[in-house]
Design a protein around this motif. Structure first.
Motif, PDB file in Angstrom:
ATOM      1  N   ASP A 164       0.859  -1.175   0.000  1.00  0.00           N
ATOM      2  CA  ASP A 164       0.000   0.000   0.000  1.00  0.00           C
ATOM      3  C   ASP A 164       0.901   1.232   0.000  1.00  0.00           C
ATOM      4  N   LYS A 165       0.872   1.990  -1.062  1.00  0.00           N
ATOM      5  CA  LYS A 165       1.762   3.152  -1.204  1.00  0.00           C
ATOM      6  C   LYS A 165       1.432   4.265  -0.212  1.00  0.00           C
ATOM      7  N   ALA A 166       0.241   4.211   0.367  1.00  0.00           N
ATOM      8  CA  ALA A 166      -0.154   5.227   1.351  1.00  0.00           C
ATOM      9  C   ALA A 166       0.242   4.835   2.779  1.00  0.00           C
ATOM     10  N   ALA A 167       0.695   3.604   2.971  1.00  0.00           N
ATOM     11  CA  ALA A 167       1.050   3.152   4.324  1.00  0.00           C
ATOM     12  C   ALA A 167       2.330   3.828   4.796  1.00  0.00           C
ATOM     13  N   ASN A 168       2.365   4.167   6.078  1.00  0.00           N
ATOM     14  CA  ASN A 168       3.531   4.818   6.674  1.00  0.00           C
ATOM     15  C   ASN A 168       4.393   3.753   7.359  1.00  0.00           C
ATOM     16  N   PHE A 169       5.303   3.144   6.604  1.00  0.00           N
ATOM     17  CA  PHE A 169       6.155   2.086   7.150  1.00  0.00           C
ATOM     18  C   PHE A 169       7.158   2.648   8.162  1.00  0.00           C
ATOM     19  N   GLY A 170       7.474   3.947   8.060  1.00  0.00           N
ATOM     20  CA  GLY A 170       8.400   4.569   9.001  1.00  0.00           C
ATOM     21  C   GLY A 170       7.852   4.628  10.418  1.00  0.00           C
ATOM     22  N   ALA A 171       6.530   4.596  10.564  1.00  0.00           N
ATOM     23  CA  ALA A 171       5.912   4.665  11.890  1.00  0.00           C
ATOM     24  C   ALA A 171       5.868   3.297  12.574  1.00  0.00           C
ATOM     25  N   ILE A 172       6.134   2.251  11.823  1.00  0.00           N
ATOM     26  CA  ILE A 172       6.067   0.895  12.382  1.00  0.00           C
ATOM     27  C   ILE A 172       7.418   0.527  12.979  1.00  0.00           C
ATOM     28  N   LYS A 173       7.402   0.179  14.243  1.00  0.00           N
ATOM     29  CA  LYS A 173       8.629  -0.193  14.957  1.00  0.00           C
ATOM     30  C   LYS A 173       8.579  -1.616  15.505  1.00  0.00           C
ATOM     31  N   ALA A 212      14.871 -11.311   9.396  1.00  0.00           N
ATOM     32  CA  ALA A 212      14.872 -10.319   8.311  1.00  0.00           C
ATOM     33  C   ALA A 212      14.240  -9.009   8.755  1.00  0.00           C
ATOM     34  N   LEU A 213      13.130  -9.092   9.489  1.00  0.00           N
ATOM     35  CA  LEU A 213      12.447  -7.873   9.939  1.00  0.00           C
ATOM     36  C   LEU A 213      13.227  -7.153  11.042  1.00  0.00           C
ATOM     37  N   THR A 214      13.830  -7.897  11.942  1.00  0.00           N
ATOM     38  CA  THR A 214      14.631  -7.242  12.994  1.00  0.00           C
ATOM     39  C   THR A 214      15.880  -6.604  12.388  1.00  0.00           C
ATOM     40  N   ALA A 215      16.417  -7.192  11.336  1.00  0.00           N
ATOM     41  CA  ALA A 215      17.564  -6.586  10.643  1.00  0.00           C
ATOM     42  C   ALA A 215      17.172  -5.266   9.975  1.00  0.00           C
ATOM     43  N   LYS A 216      15.881  -5.106   9.682  1.00  0.00           N
ATOM     44  CA  LYS A 216      15.382  -3.868   9.080  1.00  0.00           C
ATOM     45  C   LYS A 216      14.984  -2.839  10.143  1.00  0.00           C
ATOM     46  N   GLY A 217      15.188  -3.169  11.427  1.00  0.00           N
ATOM     47  CA  GLY A 217      14.912  -2.203  12.488  1.00  0.00           C
ATOM     48  C   GLY A 217      13.619  -2.413  13.243  1.00  0.00           C
ATOM     49  N   TRP A 218      12.837  -3.420  12.872  1.00  0.00           N
ATOM     50  CA  TRP A 218      11.617  -3.707  13.592  1.00  0.00           C
ATOM     51  C   TRP A 218      11.933  -4.646  14.757  1.00  0.00           C
ATOM     52  N   ALA A 219      11.146  -4.564  15.823  1.00  0.00           N
ATOM     53  CA  ALA A 219      11.341  -5.425  16.993  1.00  0.00           C
ATOM     54  C   ALA A 219      10.133  -6.346  17.156  1.00  0.00           C
ATOM     55  N   LEU A 220      10.389  -7.583  17.520  1.00  0.00           N
ATOM     56  CA  LEU A 220       9.319  -8.541  17.769  1.00  0.00           C
ATOM     57  C   LEU A 220       8.612  -8.176  19.076  1.00  0.00           C
ATOM     58  N   ALA A 221       7.286  -8.185  19.038  1.00  0.00           N
ATOM     59  CA  ALA A 221       6.480  -7.848  20.217  1.00  0.00           C
ATOM     60  C   ALA A 221       5.329  -8.849  20.314  1.00  0.00           C
ATOM     61  N   PRO A 222       4.747  -8.979  21.498  1.00  0.00           N
ATOM     62  CA  PRO A 222       3.598  -9.878  21.634  1.00  0.00           C
ATOM     63  C   PRO A 222       2.415  -9.390  20.796  1.00  0.00           C
ATOM     64  N   GLU A 223       1.618 -10.353  20.332  1.00  0.00           N
ATOM     65  CA  GLU A 223       0.430 -10.002  19.556  1.00  0.00           C
ATOM     66  C   GLU A 223      -0.467  -9.107  20.397  1.00  0.00           C
ATOM     67  N   GLY A 224      -1.013  -8.078  19.803  1.00  0.00           N
ATOM     68  CA  GLY A 224      -1.846  -7.121  20.523  1.00  0.00           C
ATOM     69  C   GLY A 224      -1.072  -5.908  21.006  1.00  0.00           C
ATOM     70  N   GLN A 225       0.266  -6.017  21.038  1.00  0.00           N
ATOM     71  CA  GLN A 225       1.100  -4.891  21.468  1.00  0.00           C
ATOM     72  C   GLN A 225       1.982  -4.376  20.335  1.00  0.00           C
ATOM     73  N   ALA A 226       1.877  -4.980  19.170  1.00  0.00           N
ATOM     74  CA  ALA A 226       2.739  -4.621  18.041  1.00  0.00           C
ATOM     75  C   ALA A 226       2.046  -3.641  17.103  1.00  0.00           C
ATOM     76  N   ASN A 227       2.856  -2.897  16.344  1.00  0.00           N
ATOM     77  CA  ASN A 227       2.310  -1.974  15.338  1.00  0.00           C
ATOM     78  C   ASN A 227       1.841  -2.704  14.082  1.00  0.00           C
ATOM     79  N   ALA A 228       2.447  -3.861  13.807  1.00  0.00           N
ATOM     80  CA  ALA A 228       2.117  -4.619  12.599  1.00  0.00           C
ATOM     81  C   ALA A 228       1.948  -6.090  12.948  1.00  0.00           C
ATOM     82  N   GLN A 229       1.051  -6.745  12.229  1.00  0.00           N
ATOM     83  CA  GLN A 229       0.818  -8.188  12.384  1.00  0.00           C
ATOM     84  C   GLN A 229       1.290  -8.869  11.099  1.00  0.00           C
ATOM     85  N   VAL A 230       2.254  -9.774  11.219  1.00  0.00           N
ATOM     86  CA  VAL A 230       2.771 -10.522  10.078  1.00  0.00           C
ATOM     87  C   VAL A 230       2.133 -11.904  10.113  1.00  0.00           C
ATOM     88  N   VAL A 231       1.519 -12.296   8.997  1.00  0.00           N
ATOM     89  CA  VAL A 231       0.837 -13.588   8.911  1.00  0.00           C
ATOM     90  C   VAL A 231       1.447 -14.364   7.750  1.00  0.00           C
TER      91      VAL A 231
END
Length: 177
Positions: free
Chosen positions: A30-39, A65-84
């Motif tokens: 989604d070109k409108a998504a703000n990936f910079g806000a996702i941590k 791969a995602l942690t190498a890009k600067g994202w941190a793993l968090a428990p479901e419900g506390q994360a900015n993004a859900q990867v399925v």
């Protein structure tokens, strides 16, 4: 979730409609998504493929791969993004015909042909990333390749596919040419 399953089925059906090929990786977002806000992200298996060792290997590699890009793993419900993750495999069939001799039907000569059926397995990995707040799909990656009977080859193929999927992730992070 029903839409995701329908899209997965359609995507797998369209993607594997052909013969054997080299690894194929496709990404859309989604070109409108703000990936910079996702941590942070959480990760879960949506559709397993019946191999717990392989499923763990893939989830570990995607987490890496995602942690190498600067994202941190968090428990479901506390994360900015859900990867399925969704995985599937399909046994495909092809016919290979080999011709030998001179001539053939067209030239009136003598020739022979031999047709051999071949069976092979194509594996598909679909990675969806949803905005955890709005539950909107913001990124999709699909990787597929012919599976080998050699476990080490399959591990290398999975590693290469995940590298390709996340090469220019998050979108807009690749240098402009």
């Amino acid at each position: 979730m029903k839409l995701v399953k329908t899209m997965l089925s359609a995507g797998v059906a369209l993607a594997v409609a052909g013969g054997a090929w080299a690894q194929d990786v496709k990404v859309d977002y989604d070109k409108a998504a703000n990936f910079g806000a996702i941590k942070t992200f959480s990760l879960k298996l949506g559709t397993g493929w019946g191999n717990q060792i392989g499923e763990k290997r893939v989830t570990d590699e995607i987490t890496e791969a995602l942690t190498a890009k600067g994202w941190a793993l968090a428990p479901e419900g506390q994360a900015n993004a859900q990867v399925v993750l969704h995985g599937a495999s399909e046994t495909k069939h092809s016919l290979n015909t080999y011709y030998s001799g001179m001539g053939g039907y067209r030239w009136g000569g003598m020739g022979t042909s031999t047709t051999t059926p071949t069976e092979y397995v194509v594996g598909t990995l679909l990675v969806d990333i949803f905005d955890a707040k709005g539950k909107n799909l913001i990124w999709r990656g699909i990787a597929q390749d012919e599976a080998s009977n050699n476990t080490e080859k399959n591990i290398k193929k999975v590693t290469k596919a995940i590298e390709k999927l996340f090469k220019e992730f998050p979108p807009g992070s690749a240098p402009k040419k």
